[in-house]
Write a protein that holds these residues in place. Structure first.
Motif, PDB file in Angstrom:
ATOM      1  N   VAL A 194      42.679  63.237 -55.030  1.00 47.96           N
ATOM      2  CA  VAL A 194      42.893  63.408 -56.470  1.00 47.96           C
ATOM      3  C   VAL A 194      42.306  62.227 -57.242  1.00 47.96           C
ATOM      4  O   VAL A 194      41.557  62.404 -58.206  1.00 47.96           O
ATOM      5  N   THR A 195      42.611  61.016 -56.809  1.00 50.62           N
ATOM      6  CA  THR A 195      42.219  59.824 -57.565  1.00 50.62           C
ATOM      7  C   THR A 195      40.759  59.439 -57.376  1.00 50.62           C
ATOM      8  O   THR A 195      40.155  58.808 -58.250  1.00 50.62           O
ATOM      9  N   GLY A 196      40.200  59.786 -56.205  1.00 48.06           N
ATOM     10  CA  GLY A 196      38.816  59.407 -55.922  1.00 48.06           C
ATOM     11  C   GLY A 196      38.678  58.070 -55.239  1.00 48.06           C
ATOM     12  O   GLY A 196      37.553  57.604 -55.017  1.00 48.06           O
ATOM     13  N   HIS A 197      39.796  57.415 -54.884  1.00 51.90           N
ATOM     14  CA  HIS A 197      39.701  56.139 -54.175  1.00 51.90           C
ATOM     15  C   HIS A 197      39.132  56.353 -52.777  1.00 51.90           C
ATOM     16  O   HIS A 197      39.413  57.354 -52.124  1.00 51.90           O
ATOM     17  N   ARG A 198      38.359  55.360 -52.323  1.00 49.94           N
ATOM     18  CA  ARG A 198      37.709  55.459 -51.014  1.00 49.94           C
ATOM     19  C   ARG A 198      38.384  54.626 -49.938  1.00 49.94           C
ATOM     20  O   ARG A 198      38.142  54.830 -48.757  1.00 49.94           O
ATOM     21  N   THR A 199      39.198  53.669 -50.344  1.00 55.40           N
ATOM     22  CA  THR A 199      39.870  52.818 -49.364  1.00 55.40           C
ATOM     23  C   THR A 199      41.329  52.664 -49.746  1.00 55.40           C
ATOM     24  O   THR A 199      41.703  52.752 -50.929  1.00 55.40           O
ATOM     25  N   TRP A 200      42.159  52.395 -48.746  1.00 54.24           N
ATOM     26  CA  TRP A 200      43.576  52.177 -48.990  1.00 54.24           C
ATOM     27  C   TRP A 200      43.786  50.899 -49.796  1.00 54.24           C
ATOM     28  O   TRP A 200      44.671  50.817 -50.649  1.00 54.24           O
ATOM     29  N   ASN A 201      42.958  49.874 -49.567  1.00 54.64           N
ATOM     30  CA  ASN A 201      43.119  48.622 -50.296  1.00 54.64           C
ATOM     31  C   ASN A 201      42.973  48.816 -51.801  1.00 54.64           C
ATOM     32  O   ASN A 201      43.668  48.178 -52.586  1.00 54.64           O
ATOM     33  N   SER A 202      42.054  49.672 -52.205  1.00 58.69           N
ATOM     34  CA  SER A 202      41.866  49.905 -53.637  1.00 58.69           C
ATOM     35  C   SER A 202      42.909  50.866 -54.195  1.00 58.69           C
ATOM     36  O   SER A 202      43.215  50.831 -55.382  1.00 58.69           O
TER      37      SER A 202
END
Length: 358
Positions: free
Chosen positions: A320-328
């Motif tokens: 949904v959000t488009g984040h690529r990494t867990w850190n971000s």
């Protein structure tokens, strides 16, 4: 000896680059260039430098290319094939205009960078941003162009500034809007619409921003052709290493889809408004209502945290959000409960009534 070339900038304006090249036996031994907004200014600088270099002994003193940092910044911007982005160009322009921009490469010492940083008189995280934008210029100047910039001096300056507490990362926000705050904001915009003073459908945009988790600049670029009810194509999604062409399909929660369905149908952008105007309107509303420290971007924070509170796992939330990494992604997770705190929210029914689809 000197030439002037024109080049269109990303913002549509024209830059005029005056360049001087000195050769010995067919080999370039010195080059210097500066970019100006007007051709007469470029010509005046070119004439001045040619007169200086015509003086006895002048050529011998400049055989090793040792341009001012401002010129190195110009060359970095001019030759970079990446879209550097408006913010980075503004920061580099500010560095170029500062006293450090006039220092030649060989004059740049750790003290030069420390003094520049201390004179900014801004928050430590802003100093860090300035140095981060300057870092690639310093890093490539010697290996790419042979300029005598000592990278260790820059590294030493960053160590000094860190030990002095004058650089630092941005503090992670954990601000989420309360139900009462959103109720007051949406009632405020309802009153504005009744008085015919609302030029932007802020109620729909606010609700869409929260449920879709989209940034304001992304909201205004989504077109009807990018909408497929359960997902949308986000064009040029923000990404640190790829600012243009990073088109990403993102899952669309049903609540956000309802808002889109409530918008007037068309063929262009679904929300055809300026994203800066949206942010400014939201800020004004919060100020008028005495709601402290609430940003439009906090709606994305709320929407992301809501998905985790509803029990979605990391891949589903990232879809949904488009984040690529867990850190971000994890910087947006400040869970306060379990379940959907916005279930049966009255404003969703007011703004985007349920519609039957054939």
């Amino acid at each position: 000896m000197g030439t002037i070339s024109s080049r269109a900038r990303a913002d549509g304006s024209i830059g005029y680059t005056a360049q001087i090249r000195l050769k010995e036996r067919g080999v370039v031994v010195f080059t210097e260039a500066r970019t100006f907004d007007r051709r007469p200014a470029a010509q005046a600088w070119l004439d001045k430098r040619e007169r200086e270099l015509a003086q006895p002994g002048a050529r011998e003193s400049v055989k090793q290319e040792d341009p001012p940092l401002g010129d190195v910044i110009d060359r970095y911007i001019r030759e970079s094939k990446r879209d550097l982005g408006r913010t980075k160009k503004q920061v580099l322009g500010a560095i170029k205009a500062a006293p450090i921009g006039e220092l030649r490469c060989s004059q740049l010492k750790s003290q030069s960078y420390v003094t520049f940083a201390q004179n900014l008189e801004v928050q430590p995280q802003t100093v860090e941003n300035y140095l981060s934008h300057l870092s690639p210029v310093v890093t490539i100047a010697r290996p790419a162009w042979g300029y005598p910039i000592d990278e260790k001096e820059f590294a030493d300056a960053r160590v000094v500034l860190k030990r002095l507490g004058q650089v630092g990362k941005s503090k992670q926000r954990d601000r989420r809007p309360t139900a009462d705050e959103l109720d007051r904001i949406l009632r405020h915009y309802a009153d504005m619409e009744q008085r015919e003073r609302a030029e932007i459908p802020m109620q729909k945009i606010i609700v869409f921003a929260m449920f879709s988790t989209r940034r304001q600049e992304e909201i205004t670029t989504i077109e009807w052709r990018d909408y497929e009810r359960d997902r949308v194509l986000v064009r040029d999604m923000k990404h640190p290493g790829q600012k243009v062409g990073n088109d990403t399909w993102c899952d669309l929660p049903t609540e956000a889809a309802r808002v889109i369905e409530a918008m007037p149908k068309g063929s262009g952008p679904i929300f055809p408004f300026n994203h800066r105007s949206i942010s400014a309107s939201f800020t004004r509303a919060c100020s008028f209502l005495a709601i402290e420290d609430l940003h439009f971007h906090d709606l994305r924070h709320e929407g992301t945290s809501r998905l985790f509170e509803m029990g979605l796992n990391i891949p589903h939330v990232a879809a949904v959000t488009g984040h690529r990494t867990w850190n971000s992604l994890k910087r947006y997770t400040h869970l306060r409960q379990t379940g959907d705190r916005w279930a049966k929210w009255k404003w969703l029914d007011i703004i985007a009534p349920l519609q039957e689809h054939s």
